[in-house]
Design a protein around this motif. Sequence first.
Motif, PDB file in Angstrom:
ATOM      1  N   VAL A 158       3.285   2.424 -22.731  1.00  0.00           N
ATOM      2  CA  VAL A 158       4.621   2.025 -22.276  1.00  0.00           C
ATOM      3  C   VAL A 158       5.082   0.898 -23.186  1.00  0.00           C
ATOM      4  O   VAL A 158       4.484  -0.180 -23.215  1.00  0.00           O
ATOM      5  CB  VAL A 158       4.610   1.559 -20.802  1.00  0.00           C
ATOM      6  CG1 VAL A 158       6.015   1.148 -20.375  1.00  0.00           C
ATOM      7  CG2 VAL A 158       4.085   2.669 -19.898  1.00  0.00           C
ATOM      8  N   VAL A 159       6.150   1.149 -23.940  1.00  0.00           N
ATOM      9  CA  VAL A 159       6.625   0.199 -24.950  1.00  0.00           C
ATOM     10  C   VAL A 159       7.999  -0.319 -24.535  1.00  0.00           C
ATOM     11  O   VAL A 159       8.903   0.463 -24.235  1.00  0.00           O
ATOM     12  CB  VAL A 159       6.721   0.866 -26.340  1.00  0.00           C
ATOM     13  CG1 VAL A 159       7.107  -0.160 -27.397  1.00  0.00           C
ATOM     14  CG2 VAL A 159       5.402   1.538 -26.704  1.00  0.00           C
ATOM     15  N   ASP A 160       8.166  -1.643 -24.523  1.00  0.00           N
ATOM     16  CA  ASP A 160       9.494  -2.240 -24.327  1.00  0.00           C
ATOM     17  C   ASP A 160       9.769  -3.190 -25.483  1.00  0.00           C
ATOM     18  O   ASP A 160       9.088  -3.148 -26.509  1.00  0.00           O
ATOM     19  CB  ASP A 160       9.614  -2.920 -22.958  1.00  0.00           C
ATOM     20  CG  ASP A 160       8.617  -4.057 -22.775  1.00  0.00           C
ATOM     21  OD1 ASP A 160       8.047  -4.513 -23.780  1.00  0.00           O
ATOM     22  OD2 ASP A 160       8.408  -4.483 -21.622  1.00  0.00           O
ATOM     23  N   SER A 161      10.733  -4.076 -25.310  1.00  0.00           N
ATOM     24  CA  SER A 161      11.132  -4.948 -26.420  1.00  0.00           C
ATOM     25  C   SER A 161      10.097  -6.032 -26.724  1.00  0.00           C
ATOM     26  O   SER A 161      10.122  -6.619 -27.806  1.00  0.00           O
ATOM     27  CB  SER A 161      12.479  -5.607 -26.104  1.00  0.00           C
ATOM     28  OG  SER A 161      12.387  -6.347 -24.896  1.00  0.00           O
ATOM     29  N   LYS A 162       9.183  -6.302 -25.768  1.00  0.00           N
ATOM     30  CA  LYS A 162       8.262  -7.416 -25.952  1.00  0.00           C
ATOM     31  C   LYS A 162       6.798  -7.010 -26.121  1.00  0.00           C
ATOM     32  O   LYS A 162       6.050  -7.684 -26.838  1.00  0.00           O
ATOM     33  CB  LYS A 162       8.381  -8.384 -24.767  1.00  0.00           C
ATOM     34  CG  LYS A 162       9.743  -9.050 -24.671  1.00  0.00           C
ATOM     35  CD  LYS A 162       9.793 -10.021 -23.497  1.00  0.00           C
ATOM     36  CE  LYS A 162      11.150 -10.709 -23.425  1.00  0.00           C
ATOM     37  NZ  LYS A 162      11.238 -11.636 -22.271  1.00  0.00           N
ATOM     38  N   GLU A 163       6.386  -5.925 -25.428  1.00  0.00           N
ATOM     39  CA  GLU A 163       4.960  -5.605 -25.462  1.00  0.00           C
ATOM     40  C   GLU A 163       4.719  -4.105 -25.326  1.00  0.00           C
ATOM     41  O   GLU A 163       5.612  -3.346 -24.939  1.00  0.00           O
ATOM     42  CB  GLU A 163       4.233  -6.350 -24.334  1.00  0.00           C
ATOM     43  CG  GLU A 163       4.746  -5.996 -22.945  1.00  0.00           C
ATOM     44  CD  GLU A 163       4.031  -6.767 -21.852  1.00  0.00           C
ATOM     45  OE1 GLU A 163       3.016  -7.422 -22.155  1.00  0.00           O
ATOM     46  OE2 GLU A 163       4.476  -6.698 -20.696  1.00  0.00           O
ATOM     47  N   THR A 164       3.498  -3.713 -25.639  1.00  0.00           N
ATOM     48  CA  THR A 164       3.035  -2.330 -25.477  1.00  0.00           C
ATOM     49  C   THR A 164       1.861  -2.340 -24.507  1.00  0.00           C
ATOM     50  O   THR A 164       0.881  -3.073 -24.723  1.00  0.00           O
ATOM     51  CB  THR A 164       2.611  -1.740 -26.837  1.00  0.00           C
ATOM     52  OG1 THR A 164       3.728  -1.738 -27.718  1.00  0.00           O
ATOM     53  CG2 THR A 164       2.109  -0.317 -26.663  1.00  0.00           C
ATOM     54  N   ILE A 165       1.977  -1.537 -23.431  1.00  0.00           N
ATOM     55  CA  ILE A 165       0.925  -1.505 -22.401  1.00  0.00           C
ATOM     56  C   ILE A 165       0.293  -0.120 -22.372  1.00  0.00           C
ATOM     57  O   ILE A 165       0.996   0.889 -22.239  1.00  0.00           O
ATOM     58  CB  ILE A 165       1.513  -1.848 -21.008  1.00  0.00           C
ATOM     59  CG1 ILE A 165       2.146  -3.242 -21.028  1.00  0.00           C
ATOM     60  CG2 ILE A 165       0.438  -1.754 -19.939  1.00  0.00           C
ATOM     61  CD1 ILE A 165       2.862  -3.602 -19.756  1.00  0.00           C
ATOM     62  N   ASP A 166      -1.046  -0.090 -22.483  1.00  0.00           N
ATOM     63  CA  ASP A 166      -1.803   1.165 -22.391  1.00  0.00           C
ATOM     64  C   ASP A 166      -2.130   1.425 -20.919  1.00  0.00           C
ATOM     65  O   ASP A 166      -2.746   0.598 -20.236  1.00  0.00           O
ATOM     66  CB  ASP A 166      -3.098   1.033 -23.206  1.00  0.00           C
ATOM     67  CG  ASP A 166      -3.859   2.352 -23.298  1.00  0.00           C
ATOM     68  OD1 ASP A 166      -3.505   3.299 -22.559  1.00  0.00           O
ATOM     69  OD2 ASP A 166      -4.801   2.428 -24.102  1.00  0.00           O
ATOM     70  N   GLN A 167      -1.670   2.594 -20.386  1.00  0.00           N
ATOM     71  CA  GLN A 167      -1.913   2.918 -18.982  1.00  0.00           C
ATOM     72  C   GLN A 167      -3.358   3.396 -18.724  1.00  0.00           C
ATOM     73  O   GLN A 167      -3.745   3.590 -17.567  1.00  0.00           O
ATOM     74  CB  GLN A 167      -0.915   4.003 -18.528  1.00  0.00           C
ATOM     75  CG  GLN A 167       0.537   3.568 -18.579  1.00  0.00           C
ATOM     76  CD  GLN A 167       0.808   2.362 -17.687  1.00  0.00           C
ATOM     77  OE1 GLN A 167       0.307   2.302 -16.566  1.00  0.00           O
ATOM     78  NE2 GLN A 167       1.616   1.425 -18.203  1.00  0.00           N
ATOM     79  N   ARG A 168      -4.106   3.610 -19.784  1.00  0.00           N
ATOM     80  CA  ARG A 168      -5.528   3.980 -19.706  1.00  0.00           C
ATOM     81  C   ARG A 168      -5.750   5.215 -18.809  1.00  0.00           C
ATOM     82  O   ARG A 168      -6.560   5.202 -17.883  1.00  0.00           O
ATOM     83  CB  ARG A 168      -6.353   2.797 -19.215  1.00  0.00           C
ATOM     84  CG  ARG A 168      -6.197   1.574 -20.095  1.00  0.00           C
ATOM     85  CD  ARG A 168      -7.224   0.514 -19.808  1.00  0.00           C
ATOM     86  NE  ARG A 168      -7.026  -0.647 -20.666  1.00  0.00           N
ATOM     87  CZ  ARG A 168      -7.378  -0.745 -21.934  1.00  0.00           C
ATOM     88  NH1 ARG A 168      -7.986   0.288 -22.522  1.00  0.00           N
ATOM     89  NH2 ARG A 168      -7.148  -1.843 -22.633  1.00  0.00           N
TER      90      ARG A 168
END
Length: 639
Positions: free
Chosen positions: A58-68
């Motif tokens: 999940v990518v937004d303007s500030k960070e990328t989060i791996d949902q694993r």
Amino acid sequence: MTSRYQLVSVTNFYEPRPKLMAETGLESEPHSWTVIPPQYTLSRHVEVLIATGSTILVVDSKETIDQRLQQGPFTKMAVSPNGKFLALFTGDGKLWVVSTDFQKNLSEYATKSKIPPQQLVWCGTDSVVLYWDKIVLMVGPFGDWIKFSYEDPIFMISEIDGVRIMSNDKCELLQKVPAATEEIFKIGSTSPAAMLFDALDHFERKSPKADENIRSIKTELVDAVDCCIEAAGFEFQHYYQRSLLKAASFGKCFLDNYNADRFVEMAQSLRVLNAIRYYDIGIPLTYAQYKRLSPEALVDRLVYRNHHLLAVRIAEYVKVRTDKILIHWACAKIKSSSEDEDTICRMIVEKLIKKPGLSYAEIAKTAYNSGQTRLATKLLDYEPRAADQVPLLMSMEEDETALLKAIESGDTDLVYLVIFHLKRKLPLGEFFRMINNKPLACSLLEVYCKEQDKELLKDFYYQDDRRVESANVILLEGFEQDDIAERISKLKIAGKTYQDDKERAFEAKATEEAVKLLHMQQQLEKDTHQPFTGLSVSETIYKCTVLGHQNKASKVKSEFKVPDKRMWWIKLRALVEVRDWENLEKFAKSKKSPIGYEEAGEQAFLNKDMEGLKQVRAKCSNHIVAQEIDSLLAQLSAK
């Protein structure tokens, strides 16, 4: 997404401002990716879901989060129209539906096909449609499914209440049967809405069972009426629309306080929808889409398709402004018509004259861009707002007309706009000739030049043979000069111009004396090493007296014929200021004072000089003045 897997977002197409999103960290091409619009995210920023490996980023303007996640790879995915759900097609052929925050597992369905579908789209918000070659599979929320076959290739477009299926020769809408429709038309339904619809049928056949049906649903009649109104909105066929609205109207007759606003709104909406669904127009909107789109946006669509007559009728029916429609019609008329300019102008004005305040500027601009300059100028005569009219005339190079219209408007900012445009564009002589016979333009130019551009003002006066005004400008420039020689030079030039005009004798004399005074002040500065430039005659005498140069003060008096009374006043103030009582006594004895001694006393009192005041008292012969001086002495003694 760039070739280096960097995401760039543009959230507004009207004012595009590309923004880099957070680094994805991808090293190879993702299996699939989709976007969640900012209005559906908690952060209110655009979010991108990227399927890579067996998980989702999940990518937004500030960070990328791996949902694993472990269920991947995900070869297809789609976000629901309301942004709450995510449909995923896994590598082993499963359709998996989760919430977009990945907190809820909503549904799983095994398609038994490991070949990913060509398309995966949402049908409204409660079912998902998959398309393989010649097969369309619709899967419901509880694992229910239905299959359709298509011989020709198709393309599916997700809508808020269904999915639009486009083939080579037709457009179809696939949607789940609405609850209101199912409630009324389901076989064997005994719901209040179905009973009401049935009651109308019995009433039209004059059957007493109509009354029996109404009595049986009396307590739920309001819900039945609302359901019939809602179901009418889902129908495309006029027969069912009329039948359902008629059933709702029939039910209303048995209610005492029913608010019919929704009934009226539905009838109006269906009338609009039926008009645009007609094959000549070909916009098959559903009621839900129409409400989401808004009447204003629908009117805009009709305008862009050049259905101006229908757009006007719908706008008037739903009480939307028709200005944009008429302007677009006029522009289209100009582009497509082969008639002469006078006929086109007359046709446009006849249509638009009934709409006071409507702007002709855009129409005139279209005419000008089409090479019909004369038509554009004629249309601009009807433009009510000078702020729109004048800039367009300037762009059309109708400069004199623009200046006249700006002057007629009384808006000084507009007049200045045209004046500066003309000044940049035209040679100076031609510029002056254009504004010469326009008093307001001339006055505004003078006001501007006096503050900002003295050279232009002199040129303006010179070409108009206004020698005196030109001399006034030079005179003012002279007094603004710090250098005495330069100041004298400019005053002499101004004085010569005044001398050439018999009616300016006073100005000529005053300028001559100003030059004479400057020469004397120049000499005084050399002799005393004190600044004198810029002082008046009286101030020059006063300063000479204070510095002790009595002869020079007398010379200035004689040169400029200063009256005795004023001279006495000046010397009195100066001698009292420096407490030079000896010279004051000599000056007083030189001749009889034209102003009296009480003034000397007053000056001495103001300077708090007790001794000087006593000396003045001793010289005073007027007993009334003597009493006043005694009073002043008493006041000083008291302090």
